[in-house]
Structures are given as structure tokens and as C-alpha cells.
Write an enzyme that holds these catalytic residues in place. Structure first.
Site, mmCIF file in Angstrom:
data_model
loop_
_atom_site.group_PDB
_atom_site.id
_atom_site.type_symbol
_atom_site.label_atom_id
_atom_site.label_comp_id
_atom_site.label_asym_id
_atom_site.label_seq_id
_atom_site.Cartn_x
_atom_site.Cartn_y
_atom_site.Cartn_z
ATOM 1 N N LYS A 1 -10.861 -5.202 -6.355
ATOM 2 C CA LYS A 1 -12.236 -5.305 -5.821
ATOM 3 C C LYS A 1 -13.287 -4.734 -6.757
ATOM 4 C CE LYS A 1 -10.806 -4.820 -0.943
ATOM 5 N NZ LYS A 1 -9.450 -4.285 -1.056
ATOM 6 N N ASP B 1 -5.517 -6.670 -6.153
ATOM 7 C CA ASP B 1 -6.675 -6.438 -5.263
ATOM 8 C C ASP B 1 -7.403 -5.163 -5.684
ATOM 9 O OD1 ASP B 1 -8.365 -6.310 -2.996
ATOM 10 O OD2 ASP B 1 -6.798 -5.425 -1.742
ATOM 11 N N LYS C 1 0.690 -7.967 -2.724
ATOM 12 C CA LYS C 1 -0.642 -7.481 -3.090
ATOM 13 C C LYS C 1 -0.532 -6.053 -3.610
ATOM 14 C CE LYS C 1 -3.978 -6.208 -0.122
ATOM 15 N NZ LYS C 1 -4.542 -4.974 -0.688
ATOM 16 N N HIS D 1 -16.636 -3.973 -8.690
ATOM 17 C CA HIS D 1 -18.056 -4.006 -8.331
ATOM 18 C C HIS D 1 -18.770 -3.114 -9.337
ATOM 19 C CE1 HIS D 1 -21.179 -3.695 -4.795
ATOM 20 N NE2 HIS D 1 -21.713 -4.116 -5.923
ATOM 21 N N ASP D 2 -19.295 -3.734 -10.407
ATOM 22 C CA ASP D 2 -19.912 -2.962 -11.486
ATOM 23 C C ASP D 2 -20.869 -3.899 -12.218
ATOM 24 O OD1 ASP D 2 -20.321 -1.019 -13.594
ATOM 25 O OD2 ASP D 2 -18.307 -0.231 -13.214
ATOM 26 N N THR E 1 -13.197 -6.116 6.015
ATOM 27 C CA THR E 1 -12.801 -6.393 7.397
ATOM 28 C C THR E 1 -12.747 -5.128 8.253
ATOM 29 O OG1 THR E 1 -10.570 -6.494 6.465
ATOM 30 C CG2 THR E 1 -11.548 -8.563 7.125
ATOM 31 N N ARG F 1 0.161 -2.972 7.164
ATOM 32 C CA ARG F 1 0.842 -2.080 8.101
ATOM 33 C C ARG F 1 1.713 -2.743 9.161
ATOM 34 N NH1 ARG F 1 -4.610 1.238 8.553
ATOM 35 N NH2 ARG F 1 -5.271 -0.903 8.159
ATOM 36 N N ASP G 1 0.847 -1.199 0.000
ATOM 37 C CA ASP G 1 0.000 0.000 0.000
ATOM 38 C C ASP G 1 0.881 1.248 0.000
ATOM 39 O OD1 ASP G 1 -2.389 -1.437 -0.111
ATOM 40 O OD2 ASP G 1 -2.429 -1.695 2.067
ATOM 41 N N GLN H 1 -8.985 -1.396 10.856
ATOM 42 C CA GLN H 1 -9.476 -2.766 10.803
ATOM 43 C C GLN H 1 -10.293 -3.066 12.061
ATOM 44 O OE1 GLN H 1 -9.448 -4.352 8.182
ATOM 45 N NE2 GLN H 1 -7.480 -4.416 7.124
#
Ligand code: C5P
Length: 249
Positions: free
Chosen positions: A69, A67, A40, A71-72, A131, A226, A18, A205
């Protein structure tokens, strides 16, 4: 399947890159490449650096969990999944289970399309409930009941649509394993080594667990960001997690 994800305890560790620049991510990834199973690449790095991030980071050796994700609508998601699967080094790709059966089926078809017969293909995962969300947060978006009930239902929906596994918290892993069987992949983020298990200030989280708890609950892969990225000694932090995975297996 030509790939054996279980070969070494390190293969269960996925480190989340990240970062906001490819240079920083590459430098960090190089320093850890021999200790992890996959890296990732999520929306932050992919938005900043694009497919070059996949190309350069996969060249270090470990596979890539892309990753993003999705959604469409089904047609758009199928196209996006196809583009992910065409990138060399990508081993895991994901969509949101809340996109529904038609979207999940379109994604499941797309993940195998264009892959030569007999060649290994990336695995498709569905995100169940983030999460970072607790019961109050999921109620606010109109989803009733405890997260676990919802997560297991979404996992079963994803499985019946042809998806290979789910992203879920450790707290739901046992119930998913029971409902979806041994071959269904379970990938768990929200992993916090023992000294960091209670959510500290600034940690978003909500449903966390230790690496040992994740493995004991049946997780195939642990996503850790992290606790390694922000550690004073990231190599030592990654090594400690791999050792914990090894002794929990
Ligand atoms: O830093 P931390 O260990 O919390 O990082 C977890 C990573 O897993 C982040 O990159 C986050 O986007 C990702 N993730 C998650 N929950 C999901 C799916 C992915 O936390 N349901």
C-alpha cells in the site's frame, strides 16, 4: 495477458499471511498451498522478513499479492513499485488511490518497466478506502459523504491513471464494476464466512460480507486472513470458502 486468473474457484482466494516471522508464515503457507490462488504478504511479514518472504513463499506455487500500500511522492512510489515488480512470483502490487493522479500514473508506468516484451507483468491495484473505515472514520479524516461514493470516485480516478484494479469492500463492488467495466480487477478484503459475518469483538473490519456476497457482487479476488488463520482447522476453513466461491460463480 498469458495468465488466466479464473481457471479454478481456488484462484479467486487470496490468503493473507499476517504473521510476524517467515518460519511461521512458511509453515502455514505450506499447509494450504494446494487450496489457494495466491498468498498475500503485507507490511507485517514484509517488514519482518523482507524479499526472502516473497522468494520462499512463491516457491510453494501460488502467486504473491505484495500488499504494501505505497502512498508517497510519485518518484518514490515508482521506485518502490519497480522493486516489487522485479521480484519473481509477484502477481499483484498496490498503492493508495489517495496518492492522486500523478502518483498513480507513476506507479502504472513503473509496473511495466523492466518487464520483457510479451512477458506477463504484475497487476497494479489501488486501495480506495480501507475496509476497516466506516462513514464516521472517513469523516474524521476530512473525507465527506458515504464510503461508497468516495470509493467509486477513487476507482474511476485510478482507472483513468492506468491502474488495473482496486482493493475495495464488497459493499462497493457492484458500483465499481458498473463504473469501471468488466476488465477492471476488484479485490475485496473484509470477507467473513456466514457464521462470522457480524463483526465480533476484536475484529477491526467495518465493511464485511460473506464469500457468496463477494462473488455475486462481482469481486475477482477475495482476501481472507483471520477467518482462516485463526480457524481451529485452517484447511477446512479454506476449503469451505473455495466451495462457497465455486457455488456462487
Ligand atoms: O484478517 P482479515 O481477513 O481481516 O485480513 C484482511 C487482510 O486484507 C489484511 O491483511 C489487511 O491488511 C488487508 N486489507 C484490508 N483492507 C484493505 C486492503 C488490505 O483489510 N483496503
Amino acid at each position: 495477458m498469458t495468465e488466466n486468473f479464473d481457471a479454478h474457484p481456488r484462484s479467486s482466494l487470496i490468503v493473507a499471511l499476517d504473521f510476524d516471522s517467515l518460519n511461521t508464515a512458511l509453515k502455514f503457507a505450506k499447509s494450504l498451498a494446494d487450496l489457494v490462488g495466491m498468498f498475500k504478504i503485507g507490511s507485517q511479514l514484509f517488514t519482518a522478513a523482507g524479499p526472502a518472504a516473497v522468494k520462499e513463499i512463491s516457491a510453494l506455487g501460488p502467486g504473491i499479492f505484495l500488499d504494501l500500500k505505497f502512498h508517497d511522492i510519485p518518484n518514490t512510489v515508482a521506485g518502490a513499485v519497480l522493486s516489487c515488480a522485479a521480484m519473481s512470483g509477484v502477481q499483484l502490487v498496490n498503492v493508495h488511490a489517495l496518492g492522486g493522479t500523478a502518483m498513480l500514473q507513476a506507479a502504472a508506468q513503473a509496473i511495466s518497466a523492466g518487464i520483457p516484451m510479451g512477458a506477463d507483468r504484475p497487476r497494479l491495484l489501488a486501495v480506495t478506502v480501507l475496509t476497516s473505515m466506516d462513514q464516521k472514520a472517513i469523516r474524521e479524516v476530512g473525507i465527506g459523504g458515504p464510503p461508497k461514493t468516495r470509493v467509486v470516485k477513487l476507482a474511476k480516478l485510478a482507472k483513468s491513471a492506468g491502474v488495473d484494479g482496486v482493493v475495495a469492500s464488497v459493499q462497493e463492488a457492484r458500483a465499481i464494476r458498473k463504473a469501471c467495466g468488466r476488465d477492471f480487477l476488484i479485490v475485496t478484503p473484509g470477507v467473513r464466512p456466514k457464521d462470522k459475518a457480524s463483526p465480533s469483538n476484536g475484529d477491526d473490519q467495518a465493511r464485511t460480507a460473506t464469500p457468496t456476497e463477494a462473488i455475486k457482487a462481482g469481486a475477482d479476488f477475495l482476501v481472507v486472513g483471520r477467518p482462516i488463520l485463526a480457524a481451529a482447522d485452517p484447511r477446512a476453513a479454506a476449503q469451505a470458502i473455495v466451495e462457497e466461491i465455486a457455488s456462487a460463480k
